[in-house]
Design an enzyme around this catalytic site. Structure first.
Site, PDB file in Angstrom:
ATOM      1  N   LYS A 135      15.365 -34.157  -4.800  1.00 32.38           N
ATOM      2  CA  LYS A 135      15.901 -34.341  -6.152  1.00 32.38           C
ATOM      3  C   LYS A 135      16.597 -33.032  -6.477  1.00 32.38           C
ATOM      4  CE  LYS A 135      16.560 -35.273 -10.524  1.00 32.38           C
ATOM      5  NZ  LYS A 135      17.609 -34.346 -10.907  1.00 32.38           N
ATOM      6  N   ARG A 187      23.618 -41.898 -15.463  1.00 31.54           N
ATOM      7  CA  ARG A 187      22.761 -43.000 -14.996  1.00 31.54           C
ATOM      8  C   ARG A 187      22.568 -44.075 -16.051  1.00 31.54           C
ATOM      9  NH1 ARG A 187      16.450 -41.347 -14.537  1.00 31.54           N
ATOM     10  NH2 ARG A 187      16.078 -41.129 -16.744  1.00 31.54           N
TER      11      ARG A 187
END
Length: 177
Positions: free
Chosen positions: A52, A72
């Protein structure tokens, strides 16, 4: 990304096409595991692990002459990242992490925050906080919707696409052994 849908529902516009170029596609989100509890239940061959990165999840789309960069949640953020948008030379949609890269290293999230939530960005900010995408997945490529394919197949296509269209603004997230 749903403004055209709401306009149609309210009688202010034409019915939108689900195949319209530049559309937002829902992404698969990362899931953390509790190594002490979950690790023994999992067969590593069934999974792929990636870092990540210290950025935000984005979807980069370049289809039929329409280029978009979405957060997102589907918010259009291309205006703050023209350096990234111009590097989207593939035809399709990718899922990745938007980061600042300096001297080949991913900079802290605070550097990316200098570019987020801006309607425009000046040359000084572009030079001080150069943005890039670290790609996780390819959702569409050359007119084909790849989402029904297994991740392994999409990954192979992503690797080939990055080999052709990658550079300092677009790279591949390496898999973790």
């Amino acid at each position: 990304p749903y403004a055209d849908l709401f306009a149609w529902l309210e009688g202010r516009g034409e019915r939108p096409s689900p195949d319209a170029p530049g559309r937002f596609r829902p992404v698969m989100l990362a899931v953390a595991i509790d190594e002490a509890v979950d690790f023994q239940k999992l067969d590593p061959i069934d999974y792929a692990a990636e870092w990540k990165w210290d950025g935000i999840r984005v979807q980069a789309v370049n289809e039929g002459g329409v280029t978009r960069l979405y957060s997102r949640t589907g918010d259009e953020i291309a205006a703050a990242f023209p350096d990234v948008v111009v590097a989207l030379t593939f035809e399709g949609a990718i899922d990745g992490e938007l980061v600042v890269v300096r001297d080949g290293q991913i900079a802290p999230f605070g550097d990316l925050q200098q570019r987020l939530n801006r309607k425009t960005v000046d040359a000084k900010a572009l030079a001080a906080y150069p943005a890039a995408i670290v790609a996780y997945d390819v959702l569409a490529l050359d007119g084909d919707d790849l989402r029904p394919l297994p991740l392994r197949d999409r990954r192979a296509r992503l690797e080939a696409m990055i080999a052709t269209h990658g550079g300092e603004r677009l790279s591949l997230s390496p898999l973790v052994d």
